[in-house]
Design an enzyme around this catalytic site. Structure first.
Site, PDB file in Angstrom:
ATOM      1  N   GLU A 177     -21.563  70.384 -15.269  1.00  0.00           N
ATOM      2  CA  GLU A 177     -22.727  69.531 -15.554  1.00  0.00           C
ATOM      3  C   GLU A 177     -23.947  70.323 -16.003  1.00  0.00           C
ATOM      4  OE1 GLU A 177     -24.421  67.403 -12.220  1.00  0.00           O
ATOM      5  OE2 GLU A 177     -25.850  66.358 -13.494  1.00  0.00           O
ATOM      6  N   LYS A 222     -19.870  66.561 -17.375  1.00  0.00           N
ATOM      7  CA  LYS A 222     -20.936  65.621 -16.990  1.00  0.00           C
ATOM      8  C   LYS A 222     -22.197  66.073 -17.709  1.00  0.00           C
ATOM      9  CE  LYS A 222     -23.536  63.770 -13.074  1.00  0.00           C
ATOM     10  NZ  LYS A 222     -23.413  63.194 -11.733  1.00  0.00           N
TER      11      LYS A 222
HETATM   12  P1  13P Z   1     -28.690  60.924 -11.489  1.00  0.00           P
HETATM   13  O1  13P Z   1     -27.747  59.915 -12.098  1.00  0.00           O
HETATM   14  O2  13P Z   1     -29.625  60.345 -10.482  1.00  0.00           O
HETATM   15  O3  13P Z   1     -29.345  61.781 -12.525  1.00  0.00           O
HETATM   16  O4  13P Z   1     -27.802  61.904 -10.613  1.00  0.00           O
HETATM   17  C1  13P Z   1     -26.576  62.284 -11.038  1.00  0.00           C
HETATM   18  C2  13P Z   1     -26.295  63.667 -10.615  1.00  0.00           C
HETATM   19  O5  13P Z   1     -25.324  63.925  -9.961  1.00  0.00           O
HETATM   20  C3  13P Z   1     -27.217  64.717 -11.054  1.00  0.00           C
HETATM   21  O6  13P Z   1     -26.697  65.946 -10.723  1.00  0.00           O
END
Ligand code: 13P
Length: 341
Positions: A177, A222
């Protein structure tokens, strides 16, 4: 664990019409969320709140997996059943956040680097025993006039790739991510700048994954959407079609088709905006990969606010909202969401 097993888990994470709920807020982050609705940040309140989310009836119809925090993966329902068991019974794959959060990158003011590689092999072994089948590591990319530096992009991509390789060694699917932040105080950038930063970040990430021998077939991306900063001037704001168009363009030019799936974070978008944008993205499909959600705030905000008003009495009503949000985002993952009148 073979690559086939990792592939199966990854594919199940992005099964048609399903997405992921991110409930992996660290103790500090959940404090911010609880503070905003007047809930005390005790271990019991955190446990009760996560129990509410994870035991939402029929959640597994729209949610394939949930990302937990270290404390949460060890917790149980009030009846003594480990959360991971409840999840598996409801068809929800347990995931675990394993990064230790961002710290300032020395020598590069405004840039951050995510820590947590030291000892990760041992921690992953334990998480696998506790039932985790996928993991998450979040890199944070800030946009200002001077950020991000190419050094920050490369250092974060390198850490993500090292983490991903260790996950696969442990039989855990890595969710990689990189979040390009849209809601910082300095987030005044426009769509074009967001596009350019996403492109650089994704190129660097997939190069690093290749260098570290990470098997893309057993990896999930992600990512943030290509979207102007929340504090950008009015004239820089765009509609859902523009966000969708820019996001799909950048993904198609950087993400190999062998990846089993892509999920988005909500990143500070309003709940409906996150759903509408995902829907528009899928209306432009079919894409080379399933494109779904892994929302934290956009899945939880409304339910948390309601629960906070009566933490004993509002459990079922809050769960109803969680299920609605899951259903709507599940429809958006298929491009079939309809705006409520
Ligand atoms: P948000 O959807 O609140 O941005 O959080 C998702 C997430 O896991 C961020 O690391």
């Amino acid at each position: 664990m073979s690559i086939e097993n990792l592939e199966q888990i990854a594919q199940a994470m992005v099964a048609p019409g399903k997405g992921i709920i991110a409930i992996d807020e660290s103790t500090n982050t959940i404090k911010k969320r609880f503070d905003s609705v007047g809930i005390e940040n005790t271990e019991e309140n955190r446990r009760a709140y996560r129990e509410l989310l994870l035991t939402t009836p029929n959640l597994g119809d729209h949610i394939s997996g949930a990302i937990l925090f270290d404390e949460t993966i060890r917790q149980k329902t009030k009846d003594g059943v480990p959360f991971t068991e409840v999840m598996k019974k409801n068809g929800i794959i347990p995931g675990i956040k394993v990064d230790k959060g961002p710290v300032p990158l020395a020598g590069f003011p405004g840039d951050v680097i995510t820590e947590g590689l030291d000892g990760l092999r041992e921690r992953l072994k334990e998480y696998a025993q506790l039932g985790a089948q996928f993991a998450k590591w979040r890199a944070v990319i800030n946009i200002t006039d001077d950020n991000p530096s190419s050094t920050a992009i490369e250092a974060n991509a390198h850490a993500l790739a090292r983490y991903a390789a260790l996950c696969q060694e442990a039989g855990i699917v890595p969710m990689v991510e990189p979040e390009v932040v849209m809601d910082g105080a300095d987030s005044t950038h426009d769509l074009e700048v967001s596009y350019e930063v996403h492109e650089a970040v994704l190129r660097s990430l997939f190069n690093a994954l290749y260098e570290q021998n990470v098997m893309l077939e057993g990896t999930i991306l992600k990512i943030s959407m290509v979207i102007p900063g929340k504090n950008a001037p009015e004239e820089s704001q765009v509609d859902a079609e523009d966000v969708a168009d820019a996001t799909v363009r950048v993904l198609k030019t950087t993400v190999p088709a062998t990846l089993p799936g892509i999920v988005f974070l909500s990143g500070g978008q309003e709940d409906t905006q996150a759903t509408e944008n995902l829907n528009e993205i899928n209306k432009l499909g079919p894409h080379p990969w399933p494109v779904s959600f892994s929302y934290g705030r956009a899945m939880q905000a409304e339910a948390l606010a309601l629960w906070a008003k009566d933490i004993k009495g509002n459990v079922a009503a809050a769960q109803k909202i969680v299920l609605e949000r899951a259903k709507e985002n599940g429809e958006a993952a298929l491009g079939r969401w309809k705006k409520r009148a």
